[in-house]
Every structure is written in C-alpha cells, then in structure tokens.
Design an enzyme around this catalytic site. Structure first.
Site: not given
Ligand code: RNT
Ligand code: ZN
Length: 426
Positions: A185, A226, A228, A259, A262, A286, A294, A296, A326
């Site tokens: 990523w 990955e 986004k 993810d 994302h 993720h 996003d 998290d 994640d």
């Molecule tokens: C970032 C991505 C990625 C990170 C990690 C730390 O938006 O989700 O996966 O969270 O690599």
């Molecule tokens: Zn991620």
C-alpha cells in the site's frame, strides 16, 4: 469446564441441531481460521527505524493512551498478552519500520537478518508472520509520492525497498512453514484535482512490474495490492485506486487487498468478495471500521462485519482469503483494541458458521423470501454466545469479559511503568 457453560452449550447445540447445524463442526472450522494481528496498533504506527518521524501518508492516529510499546521487546510482550486472550493460533502482521535492529539501516537495504528477533519469536510460538513495505513516514515520501514519483531516483529507492520487503517475507514464509502475505500500500495522490491522471498510474504500474519481476517462491510469499479512495492530502486523486488495482491484480495474478475503510461511505466490501474471488485466486482483507471517513476504528460486531463473515462462510471463500486487521486507535488501551477486534472477527465468523446455510439457500431458490427474512432475523438471537464461551474455555482463554481484568492488571503492572515517551504522540 464450568458446569453452567457446559449446560448452556448443550442446550444451544440442541437448538442449532433442529436446523441441521453441526456446532462441533463449526467450532472445528473456527479453530482453523487465522487472523493476522497488525503490529501497528501496538504503538500508534511509529515503528522502530525512524522514531522521530511523524506519521505521514495521509493516515492518522488520534489519542495518546499511555503505555504504547517503544521497543521490539515491548511490542512482542504486548502481542503475547493479546494472543493469550484470544482463542486459536494466529499470525502477526509486521511493517518494515518494525525491524528489530540496532543498525542504522535505510528501507532499501533491509534484509531478513534485521527481523531475526521477530522470526525467532514467531517460530517459538508457532505463529505466522505477514509483511508490508513501509512507503510513508520517511523523508523520501514527504511530498506524497513514492512508486509513482516523477523522480526516477526516488522511484528506485521505493522499488528497492519493496524488493527487499518481498525477500524478507519469503524468509518469513520459509522459516515459519506458512506463507507470508506481503501487502503493498502506498499513499501516492494529489490533494487537488490533477491535470494528468494517467502518468502517475503508468509509473505505478511500471514500478510494480519491476518489483514483481524478481522471482520469488510463491509457496512462501503471496503478494497483495491495496487500493484507497482518499487520504489526508490525497482527497482528490489516489494513484492506486480500486479500479487500478482490480486491473493490476487480475492481469498480474496478484491478490487484491480490500480494506473496509477504503471505499465510499455507503459502499461495502462484503458485496465485493464474491465478485473478486470469481476472477482471482486469493484475497486479503483489512478488517477495519470506517467512521465517517477512513478513520480506522476498532472492529465492532456491526452489520458489515457480520456480512463479511457470512460471505466468506456461505461462499466457501475462507480457504482463499487471508484475514488481517487494520485499525489504529490511540485513545484506548492498545492491547484491548487488538483483543476486541480479533474476538469480534472470530465471533462474527462463528455466527456465520452457525447459520443453516443449506436450508436458507434452498428457501431462496424456492423464492420464499418471507421465510428467508424471518429465519435470518430469528437466527440473530440464537445462542451463539454459549457456543463462543465454550470455545474460549476449551481453548484455555478467558470466557466473556474476563479478559479485561487481565488487560487491566497488565496495564497496572507493565504499561504504567513504561517511560514517558510511550504516552506522547508526536
Ligand atoms: C492505509 C492502509 C494501510 C495502512 C497500513 C499501516 O490507509 O489501510 O493498510 O493502514 O499499511
Ligand atoms: Zn489497510
């Protein structure tokens, strides 16, 4: 085994059996599902290589809960604690900046030996390791571009870092006897609307092709990419968008990483699994929880988590899916965040495994949508909790919220004694 838990389990089994659900078989399946614990929840994504660097890449941790790990030893001790409160055997997901070394080594020159401490630790415990090149929090990523940078020198640095990362991952896989998933990523993107959307994507494609051109043992390393939608500072354009990686992964035989945070706010990844795995071999998840953006947040038992789990189980997609977490929440106990996230993911999978899937599929095929809705809703209050408690007790980990006492004790005895540095977010 406590009499009350055993009794509740027996009663639950009877209820499920009425619908042809084999509870013991469900638990056997659950015991075989590995979740990858993301090491970066343990220290607010700081890592050990560049501790004075601020987190960059358009991601952010908020909160300054005291006691976060600041050495590899502390992080491993915290992971040990978390893993002792979670049933089953799992994996740990490392980022390149978590190298365990005293050497002053830059990212493009990292070698497997810089991760010896992690490999030995994982081997001793029978854990698997996953890996990520770190394309942020570094001077060469400061203007928001890495593998798609206009400067060939900077691109080369990041290409070399990703190549080095795959070699490290391959060593993890070989030494631990289970494949390491290496997730790529990078934050590349523009804050404002670009004029040229094409060229950065062409450069990213070519950089990735160069990275993956290096031969690797696929039994030891699985590459994932990955996408986004946006990040802080890349609100208008992200080079590695979903469509970019759909095309890239499918044309190059790579795994796509989805993810949960994302995508557009009403877009869910659960609805993508069956489409993507229809045309690719493997998938990386993720598991995260977006709140408005996003952000998290720690994974909770929400509708989307349950739907992801159902898709994996109903479609028999588990054998081809790698599940990682994640999120980064710096406002609560770092270990509790892992435990809550993993236990919730496992609970959601258990709930999915305890549904009368064949019966429901049959009802749907008969177009009896009334019964479909009625049964799916009734099953939401079936006693999966009794089965979960039994599973925890059988696995030798705390039942229900008892794990919290252990985290509180650890906080008092270990985390609160850590230096001031641990509590301050830079
Ligand atoms: C970032 C991505 C990625 C990170 C990690 C730390 O938006 O989700 O996966 O969270 O690599
Ligand atoms: Zn991620």
């Amino acid at each position: 085994m406590s009499e009350a838990n055993e009794q509740a389990y027996r009663e639950a089994k009877k209820l499920y059996a009425k619908h042809g659900v084999d509870v013991d078989a469900a638990l056997e399946k659950l015991a075989g599902i590995k979740i990858s614990l993301h090491c970066w929840q343990g220290d607010d994504v700081k890592g050990f290589l560049f501790r004075d660097k601020t987190l960059s890449g358009g991601i952010a941790v908020t909160g300054s809960y005291p006691g976060r790990a600041s050495t590899p030893g502390e992080l491993r001790a915290d992971l040990d604690k978390a893993l002792s409160l979670i049933p089953g055997k799992h994996k740990v997901n490392l980022h390149a900046i978590y190298a365990d070394t005293d050497e002053n080594v830059d990212l493009d020159r990292l070698e497997p030996r810089h991760f010896r401490g992690w490999i030995d630790w994982a081997k001793e415990r029978g854990l698997g390791l996953d890996f990520n090149p770190t394309l942020f929090s570094h001077p060469k990523a400061e203007d928001g571009f890495t593998l798609s940078h206009t400067d060939p020198e900077i691109r080369k640095f990041w290409i070399d870092h990703c190549k080095a990362s795959r070699r490290i991952a391959e060593t993890f896989g070989r030494e631990l006897g289970q494949p390491c998933v290496t997730n790529h990523w990078m934050p590349d993107g523009f804050k404002d609307t670009p004029v040229d959307r094409w060229s950065p994507r062409a450069r990213l494609r070519d950089s990735l092709d160069e990275i993956f051109a290096e031969p690797i043992d696929e039994a030891c390393n699985i590459d994932a990419v990955e996408s986004k939608l946006f990040g802080i500072g890349s609100e208008s354009y992200v080079v590695g968008s979903h469509e970019f990686y759909m095309g890239y992964a499918m044309s190059r035989g790579k795994a796509i990483c989805l993810d949960a945070g994302h995508f557009h706010p009403t877009e869910v990844i659960s609805n993508k699994l069956s489409s993507i795995l229809m045309f690719t071999d493997q998938l990386l998840l993720h598991v995260s929880r977006p709140v408005r953006w996003d952000s998290d947040h720690v994974v909770t038992m929400d509708d989307e988590l349950l739907e992801i789990a159902r898709e994996l189980v109903r479609g028999d997609l588990l054998p081809r899916t790698h599940i990682g977490l994640d999120f980064f929440d710096g406002s609560i106990n770092h270990i509790a965040a892992w435990v809550i996230g993993v236990r919730n993911t496992q609970k959601a999978l258990l709930r999915a495994l305890l549904e009368p899937i064949e019966q429901l599929k049959q009802i749907e095929a008969e177009k009896d949508y009334t019964s479909r809705l009625a049964l799916v809703e009734e099953f939401k209050s079936y006693p999966f909790g009794a089965v979960w408690d039994y599973f925890c007790e059988q696995s030798g980990v705390p039942v229900r919220e008892d794990w919290l006492n252990e985290v509180k004790t650890y906080e008092k005895e270990v985390l609160q004694k850590r230096g001031q540095e641990s509590g301050v977010l830079q």
